[in-house]
Structure formats: structure tokens, C-alpha cells
Design a protein around this motif. Structure first.
Motif, PDB file in Angstrom:
ATOM      1  N   LEU A 156       5.179  -2.977   1.829  1.00  0.00           N
ATOM      2  CA  LEU A 156       6.561  -3.065   1.359  1.00  0.00           C
ATOM      3  C   LEU A 156       7.188  -1.677   1.206  1.00  0.00           C
ATOM      4  N   LEU A 157       6.420  -0.747   0.680  1.00  0.00           N
ATOM      5  CA  LEU A 157       6.932   0.605   0.500  1.00  0.00           C
ATOM      6  C   LEU A 157       7.235   1.270   1.840  1.00  0.00           C
ATOM      7  N   GLN A 158       6.454   0.945   2.852  1.00  0.00           N
ATOM      8  CA  GLN A 158       6.704   1.480   4.195  1.00  0.00           C
ATOM      9  C   GLN A 158       7.971   0.883   4.806  1.00  0.00           C
ATOM     10  N   ARG A 159       8.277  -0.347   4.445  1.00  0.00           N
ATOM     11  CA  ARG A 159       9.457  -1.029   4.992  1.00  0.00           C
ATOM     12  C   ARG A 159      10.768  -0.535   4.400  1.00  0.00           C
ATOM     13  N   ALA A 160      10.698   0.048   3.206  1.00  0.00           N
ATOM     14  CA  ALA A 160      11.912   0.541   2.557  1.00  0.00           C
ATOM     15  C   ALA A 160      12.574   1.579   3.459  1.00  0.00           C
ATOM     16  N   PRO A 161      13.890   1.534   3.598  1.00  0.00           N
ATOM     17  CA  PRO A 161      14.571   2.367   4.584  1.00  0.00           C
ATOM     18  C   PRO A 161      14.544   3.870   4.348  1.00  0.00           C
ATOM     19  N   ARG A 162      14.330   4.313   3.141  1.00  0.00           N
ATOM     20  CA  ARG A 162      14.375   5.768   2.897  1.00  0.00           C
ATOM     21  C   ARG A 162      13.019   6.335   2.754  1.00  0.00           C
TER      22      ARG A 162
ATOM     23  N   ILE B 235      13.659   0.873  -3.171  1.00  0.00           N
ATOM     24  CA  ILE B 235      13.141  -0.489  -3.139  1.00  0.00           C
ATOM     25  C   ILE B 235      13.242  -1.098  -4.531  1.00  0.00           C
ATOM     26  N   GLY B 236      13.559  -2.380  -4.577  1.00  0.00           N
ATOM     27  CA  GLY B 236      13.600  -3.123  -5.827  1.00  0.00           C
ATOM     28  C   GLY B 236      12.662  -4.304  -5.731  1.00  0.00           C
TER      29      GLY B 236
ATOM     30  N   GLN C 265      22.029  -0.681   0.007  1.00  0.00           N
ATOM     31  CA  GLN C 265      20.964  -0.026   0.755  1.00  0.00           C
ATOM     32  C   GLN C 265      19.584  -0.204   0.121  1.00  0.00           C
ATOM     33  N   ILE C 266      19.515  -0.832  -1.050  1.00  0.00           N
ATOM     34  CA  ILE C 266      18.220  -1.038  -1.709  1.00  0.00           C
ATOM     35  C   ILE C 266      17.451  -2.134  -0.973  1.00  0.00           C
TER      36      ILE C 266
END
Length: 114
Positions: A108-114, A42-43, A69-70
């Protein structure tokens, strides 16, 4: 990436204390370098960065395979619909109006794909 020293440091500390590996940058060019070499999940990008703004940074990140992918989040004081459309057009996945609180950050951290 955040140009405000205190906000950047505090966000970095919060994320690190929560067990995340963190890389911070204070301007657009160093943010691009960090994103492409560190390859974060995430950025969190301030839109008012020196060097080049967050919109240009998002477009630059997305132009590289390493940046596709970020999960990019625009952090801004601007929350009108046209601001959100501009963020989306630049390649951001999400748009959050400052100040960012702990619950928003966790989401937001939960939404990050990895």
C-alpha cells in the motif's frame, strides 16, 4: 484513522519506526481535520469510525482540494464484492480486509502517489 486504540497505536508505531511521519485519529471528525491539515500521502481509514463512518470520511476528504491527492485505503472486516463497490463509490483507492499484515502495508505504501 482507527477507532480501536490498540490497533491504531500499533499501526502508528510500525509506520513511525519505518521512518514515516504519522498522524492518527480515533473518529471521523478528527480524521477529517487531520487529513486536511496534515495532507498525508496515504490515509488508512477504518470503516467503523465513531462520529461518522469511513465512507462519509472518504467522501468528505475527497470533497476538498487538499484531499484529492491522498491515497485512501479502506480498512475493514468486510470483504464482499458489494463492500468493495461501496468503498470505491465513496472515493477509496483501495480496500483491505483486516487484519493488515506487514506485506500488505508495504504494498500500500508503494502504491501511494508521492
Amino acid at each position: 484513522m482507527e477507532d480501536n486504540d490498540d490497533a491504531r497505536e500499533m499501526l502508528g508505531i510500525l509506520l513511525a519506526q519505518d521512518g514515516h511521519e504519522v498522524q492518527v485519529a480515533h473518529d471521523g471528525p478528527s480524521g477529517l481535520q487531520a487529513a486536511l491539515t496534515f495532507r498525508p500521502d496515504i490515509g488508512l481509514l477504518d470503516l467503523g469510525l465513531p462520529g461518522f463512518d469511513g465512507y462519509a470520511l472518504a467522501r468528505s476528504i475527497r470533497a476538498h482540494d487538499e484531499g484529492k491527492q491522498i491515497y485512501l485505503v479502506a480498512l475493514t472486516g468486510y470483504g464482499q464484492s458489494e463492500d468493495r463497490l461501496r468503498s470505491e463509490a465513496a472515493g477509496f483507492d483501495d480496500h483491505v480486509v483486516k487484519p493488515l499484515d506487514g506485506d500488505q502495508l508495504a504494498l500500500l505504501l508503494q502504491r501511494a502517489p508521492r
